[in-house]
Design a protein around this motif. Structure first.
Motif, PDB file in Angstrom:
ATOM      1  N   TYR A  11       0.823  -1.210   0.000  1.00  0.00           N
ATOM      2  CA  TYR A  11       0.000   0.000   0.000  1.00  0.00           C
ATOM      3  C   TYR A  11       0.857   1.260   0.000  1.00  0.00           C
ATOM      4  CZ  TYR A  11      -3.889  -3.147   0.811  1.00  0.00           C
ATOM      5  OH  TYR A  11      -4.832  -4.139   0.656  1.00  0.00           O
ATOM      6  N   PHE A  16      -2.817   0.784  -3.522  1.00  0.00           N
ATOM      7  CA  PHE A  16      -3.340  -0.522  -3.110  1.00  0.00           C
ATOM      8  C   PHE A  16      -3.025  -1.516  -4.213  1.00  0.00           C
ATOM      9  CE2 PHE A  16      -7.059   2.183  -4.304  1.00  0.00           C
ATOM     10  CZ  PHE A  16      -7.409   1.613  -5.498  1.00  0.00           C
ATOM     11  N   SER A 285     -11.052   5.297  -2.424  1.00  0.00           N
ATOM     12  CA  SER A 285     -11.416   4.356  -1.354  1.00  0.00           C
ATOM     13  C   SER A 285     -10.534   4.594  -0.122  1.00  0.00           C
ATOM     14  CB  SER A 285     -11.293   2.906  -1.827  1.00  0.00           C
ATOM     15  OG  SER A 285     -12.222   2.630  -2.848  1.00  0.00           O
ATOM     16  N   ASN A 288      -9.308   1.059   3.277  1.00  0.00           N
ATOM     17  CA  ASN A 288      -9.020  -0.119   2.456  1.00  0.00           C
ATOM     18  C   ASN A 288      -9.853  -1.337   2.847  1.00  0.00           C
ATOM     19  OD1 ASN A 288      -6.903   0.880   0.737  1.00  0.00           O
ATOM     20  ND2 ASN A 288      -5.528   0.844   2.510  1.00  0.00           N
ATOM     21  N   PHE A 314     -12.671  -5.871   1.234  1.00  0.00           N
ATOM     22  CA  PHE A 314     -11.752  -4.919   0.609  1.00  0.00           C
ATOM     23  C   PHE A 314     -12.533  -3.948  -0.278  1.00  0.00           C
ATOM     24  CE2 PHE A 314      -9.017  -8.381   1.870  1.00  0.00           C
ATOM     25  CZ  PHE A 314      -7.842  -7.748   2.257  1.00  0.00           C
ATOM     26  N   PRO A 316     -11.495  -1.061  -1.947  1.00  0.00           N
ATOM     27  CA  PRO A 316     -10.947  -0.641  -3.248  1.00  0.00           C
ATOM     28  C   PRO A 316     -11.249  -1.647  -4.354  1.00  0.00           C
ATOM     29  CG  PRO A 316      -9.302  -0.396  -1.525  1.00  0.00           C
ATOM     30  CD  PRO A 316     -10.437  -1.173  -0.933  1.00  0.00           C
ATOM     31  N   ASN A 387      -2.157  -0.915   5.612  1.00  0.00           N
ATOM     32  CA  ASN A 387      -3.137  -1.665   4.830  1.00  0.00           C
ATOM     33  C   ASN A 387      -4.565  -1.297   5.229  1.00  0.00           C
ATOM     34  OD1 ASN A 387      -3.525  -3.009   7.287  1.00  0.00           O
ATOM     35  ND2 ASN A 387      -2.332  -4.798   6.676  1.00  0.00           N
ATOM     36  N   ASN A 390      -5.891   4.243   3.057  1.00  0.00           N
ATOM     37  CA  ASN A 390      -5.222   4.609   1.810  1.00  0.00           C
ATOM     38  C   ASN A 390      -4.800   6.067   1.934  1.00  0.00           C
ATOM     39  OD1 ASN A 390      -4.251   4.707  -0.776  1.00  0.00           O
ATOM     40  ND2 ASN A 390      -6.264   4.799  -1.748  1.00  0.00           N
TER      41      ASN A 390
END
Length: 406
Positions: A11, A16, A285, A288, A314, A316, A387, A390
């Motif tokens: 990331y 990502f 996003s 994440n 998730f 994204p 993680n 973002n």
């Protein structure tokens, strides 16, 4: 098949792991992912839009309460504390508390903030506009939501730098620049909770026209939030209300630099600002992932999930799902409809601050178009090693110098 979509380094280096997400959506939309941290449990990675929505809308199957909503593993003592936060509750407890705090986030309440949000945007630009250069994160996108949050909870504006540092420590414990750790993040949480208790005491003595005051008043049934419930809500607001808008704005600005045709499109047609915020949130996003825990044996995409399994959704990936979005890899400020799930996949944990975040991003980009129409990137963007969020730590920009408003 082995794909890594969880290591924080991915990331930091790329925003990502888009290629990994794309491959999983096509080949293994429910994927058993080993945790790279020794001793931590593996998890089911959920990458398709419909499956993220399914997990989000069925808290009786996928719990936020059992082991919290965070990816990392906490001690039982930490979990007991965090369960006081609405983010880590399941219905019916979550429904009762959310119903209580909703009164501070009605469209009418948020609309009242629009003038303040616009003033904050202009003030931040006034502070840098004569220089012709700035760091977009440090000078604009980071202080922006903190100014708004201080107004929202009736906190002194001079507290914004303190709240900024505390928020960074909470979110950035995987990032060496912040020099923190999971243990330090716990200490920071305690510091914020102490701050919230002081804030509550102040507002009980000096009630004002702010959300903190409203949350301290009895509801229609005479119920009041406990001191700990109020403090945990303030912690959530400082963490979620700050980081998502901050990184939506930073990520959005970087996206415009990468897609200058869309910035020119907005300059030519300001009416497109109405759909811009949602496309920025879809594309960036800002959050994440979130974690859930399976409460019973169940099935997704024909694969068996066992009671107690760790399940991670998730956002994204879901927001690039080819089965839902036409041209998902095209950044389009006029995208309509735009059923993105950057504010959550529905269900009980749909983002409480959606209206506020959408208003903040809309107003900020509107003011930037007006005041800095030729803004451009002036150096490398540096991303957060996380993680979870973002995030962008630095984004140098330049623009034609001009005079402040006053």
């Amino acid at each position: 098949m082995r794909i890594d979509i969880i290591s924080p380094d991915l990331y930091e280096n790329g925003g990502f792991p888009d290629e990994g997400f794309r491959r999983l959506r096509q080949e293994a939309p429910l994927y058993w992912h080993e945790d790279p941290n020794e001793g931590s449990p593996g998890f089911w990675a959920v990458t398709k839009y419909d499956d993220v929505v399914h997990v989000s809308r069925h808290p009786e199957l996928f719990s936020s309460h059992a082991r919290t909503s965070m990816f990392d593993e906490f001690t039982d003592d930490d979990i007991a504390l965090y369960r006081l936060m609405m983010l880590f509750m399941d219905p019916p407890q979550h429904s009762r508390q959310r119903g209580y705090v909703n009164k501070g986030f009605t469209p009418r309440m948020i609309k009242q903030l629009e003038e303040h949000i616009r003033d904050v945007s202009h003030q931040l630009i006034d502070d840098v506009v004569e220089r012709g250069e700035a760091d977009f994160v440090r000078d604009i996108s980071a202080p922006f939501p903190l100014y708004v949050i201080c107004e929202l909870i009736g906190a002194p504006v001079e507290d914004r730098n303190k709240l900024f540092d505390l928020s960074n420590a909470l979110i950035g414990f995987d990032d060496p620049d912040y020099g923190t750790s999971a243990e330090h993040a716990r200490d920071v949480s305690a510091e914020i909770l102490g701050y919230a208790h002081e804030l509550a005491a102040y507002h009980r003595e000096h009630p004002g026209d702010d959300i903190a005051t409203k949350l301290l008043q009895p509801d229609a049934d005479g119920r009041v939030l406990s001191a700990d419930e109020f403090a945990m809500f303030i912690l959530l607001l400082i963490m979620a209300g700050n980081e998502t808008t901050r990184n939506g704005a930073s990520g959005g600005m970087l996206t415009f630099f990468q897609h200058p045709d869309q910035w020119r499109r907005l300059l030519a047609n300001r009416g497109l600002i109405k759909t811009t915020a949602d496309e920025v949130v879809r594309w960036v996003s800002p959050v994440n992932l979130f974690r859930r825990t399976a409460m019973q044996d169940t099935e997704v995409r024909g694969r068996q999930i066992k009671e107690g399994d760790k399940v991670v959704i998730f956002y994204p990936s879901a927001n690039r799902d080819e089965d839902v979005f036409e041209n998902p890899y095209t950044f389009d400020v006029g995208r309509d409809p735009n059923p993105h799930i950057g504010f959550g996949g529905g269900g009980p944990h749909f983002c409480l601050g959606t209206h506020l975040a959408r208003l903040e991003l809309t107003v900020l980009f509107e003011v930037l178009l007006e005041r800095m129409p030729d803004i451009e990137q002036a150096g490398e963007a540096r991303r957060l090693r996380s993680n979870f969020i973002n995030g962008i730590k630095e984004l140098p920009v330049r623009f034609t110098p001009s005079k402040p408003r006053n």
